[in-house]
Design an enzyme around this catalytic site. Structure first.
Site, PDB file in Angstrom:
ATOM      1  CG  ASN A   1      -1.926  -1.281   1.223  1.00 36.40           C
ATOM      2  OD1 ASN A   1      -1.964  -2.055   2.022  1.00 36.40           O
ATOM      3  ND2 ASN A   1      -2.718  -1.272   0.098  1.00 36.40           N
TER       4      ASN A   1
ATOM      5  CG  ASP B   1      -7.860  -4.744   5.626  1.00 33.55           C
ATOM      6  OD1 ASP B   1      -7.345  -5.274   4.946  1.00 33.55           O
ATOM      7  OD2 ASP B   1      -8.431  -3.518   5.878  1.00 33.55           O
TER       8      ASP B   1
ATOM      9  CG  HIS C   1      -5.557  -1.723   3.708  1.00 28.05           C
ATOM     10  ND1 HIS C   1      -6.560  -1.767   4.441  1.00 28.05           N
ATOM     11  CD2 HIS C   1      -5.085  -0.438   3.591  1.00 28.05           C
ATOM     12  CE1 HIS C   1      -6.721  -0.543   4.841  1.00 28.05           C
ATOM     13  NE2 HIS C   1      -5.715   0.459   4.425  1.00 28.05           N
TER      14      HIS C   1
ATOM     15  CG  ASP D   1      -2.750   2.156   8.648  1.00 27.62           C
ATOM     16  OD1 ASP D   1      -2.526   2.848   9.416  1.00 27.62           O
ATOM     17  OD2 ASP D   1      -2.886   2.129   7.523  1.00 27.62           O
TER      18      ASP D   1
END
Length: 402
Positions: free
Chosen positions: A221, A250, A253, A276
């Site tokens: 990312n 998750d 992402h 995060d």
């Protein structure tokens, strides 16, 4: 960083992950905040705490990227009270050690956190801090405010360096956007450096790693991707075994295939689960404000007004569960990625990430449904609301329904 309990206790469990493998039944004796001994065989009948039969006792989770929780965004409340609220929200999900994370912001905000940083280290569960920015690449800024992205001036640099004396703190930066001498200066101050929000070439990353950069922030990312003739930061991270990499597991992402590629390349000893997490963790709220922009939670996805992902709505126990399901790996591998590996990245491998004599008694217990039964930080426990521990000298049978 010791938050030692003043008394001794023994925790008996049918299943114990000691940091290397799943064992049990057994008992873990804790004294003065550290593990005194661990014995296997029949669980000690007169243990202070008998965990339910399906519970697993494991090293507590370590999350190196926590932007918020409990309704608090660290950037908005860089105070002792704000940090405490964030830590408490994540402890309910098994995190016994974390780095509260400040995303790119004004110099004054960084200074406010630095001013309370030493005091915050006394909060059980705070291992240091993570400064994500401000030296990022604007082309890979993600949700970070473009107006505040900058190469640190002497004022910024002085306060950022002060975090080198605030536990085991991290700075995320784009190596191609700062002088190499600045990387040397930050590492020399005692900080760990992670590459992130970067458009660097693989060669630039290699040079940065040669200088001491040791981490990668949320792999895949906000970074240069792996292409045929330019591997970018993703390619360098997957290839270079010197680099630890955090990853947000998750299912949003990073695609499942990408997660599996990362695990196959990095393995459990270099890939770390991170959340995060943003302030909605531990609340029923669906929206919050991030530096003047509204962020909305929908179907577990946090996005800004333009659809940009804005952190994650994730806890560490959920990340562990997701890793088992999405990566199709063993629970042992997932637990190592949630505890032993981040401990190693922080240089705390002789303190945290294992259940062994001499280690800090930072522990988590959870059941087969990935529900937290209890946590202990420095031997001080916080039990789940549905579990009442048996105190030494009382009937030590398991709770009803266990």
């Amino acid at each position: 960083m010791g938050h030692a309990g003043s008394s001794s206790l023994t925790i008996a469990a049918q299943h114990i992950f000691d940091g290397a493998g799943m064992r049990g039944p057994g008992s873990v004796r804790i004294s003065q905040g550290r593990i005194e001994s661990i014995t296997f065989g029949e669980a000690e009948a007169r243990a202070s705490i008998h965990l339910p039969a399906d519970a697993i006792l494991a090293p507590g989770f370590i999350d190196i990227q926590v932007n918020g929780g409990g309704g608090v965004l660290l950037n908005d409340q860089p105070t002792e009270a704000g940090v405490r609220r964030i830590v408490e929200a994540h402890r309910k999900a098994g995190t016994t050690g974390c780095l509260p994370t400040l995303i790119t912001d004004r110099s004054e905000v960084i200074e406010r956190l630095a001013a309370v940083g030493q005091a915050c280290l006394k909060i059980p569960g705070v291992l240091g801090f993570h400064l994500e920015g401000p030296a990022l690449n604007r082309s890979r800024k993600g949700i970070h405010p473009q107006a505040e992205i900058r190469v640190p001036d002497r004022r910024d640099l002085a306060v950022i360096k002060s975090f080198g004396g605030r536990g085991r703190s991290i700075v995320t930066l784009a190596p191609e956007c700062v002088p190499a001498s600045m990387i040397d200066e930050l590492i020399g101050a005692g900080l760990r450096i992670a590459a992130g929000h970067s458009d660097a070439t693989a060669a630039e990353i290699g040079q940065a790693v040669d200088r001491g950069v040791s981490g990668v922030t949320h792999l895949f990312n906000a970074m240069s991707q792996l292409n045929a003739r330019e591997p970018g930061l993703v390619g360098a991270a997957l290839w270079d075994d010197r680099l630890f990499a955090g990853i947000i597991c998750d299912g949003i992402h990073v695609d499942r295939a990408g997660l599996r590629v990362a695990f196959r390349c990095k393995g459990r000893d270099r890939l770390m689960l991170v959340t995060d997490a943003m302030p909605l963790v531990g609340t029923d709220d669906r929206q919050f404000m991030l530096q003047g922009r509204q962020v909305t939670l929908h179907e577990n996805r946090l996005t800004g007004p333009d659809g940009t992902l804005a952190g994650a709505h994730l806890t560490m126990i959920e990340a562990v569960r997701n890793a088992v399901v999405l990566l199709e790996i063993s629970l042992v591998d997932a637990l190592i990625m949630a505890s032993r590996t981040p401990a190693a990245f922080l240089g705390l491998e002789s303190e945290l990430g294992r259940i062994a004599p001499g280690y800090r008694a930072d522990l988590v217990a959870f059941n087969r449904n990935f529900e937290i039964v209890g946590t202990w930080v420095g031997g001080v426990g916080s039990m789940g609301r549905d579990f009442t521990p048996k105190i030494e000298g009382e009937d030590a049978s398991l709770p009803p329904g266990s």
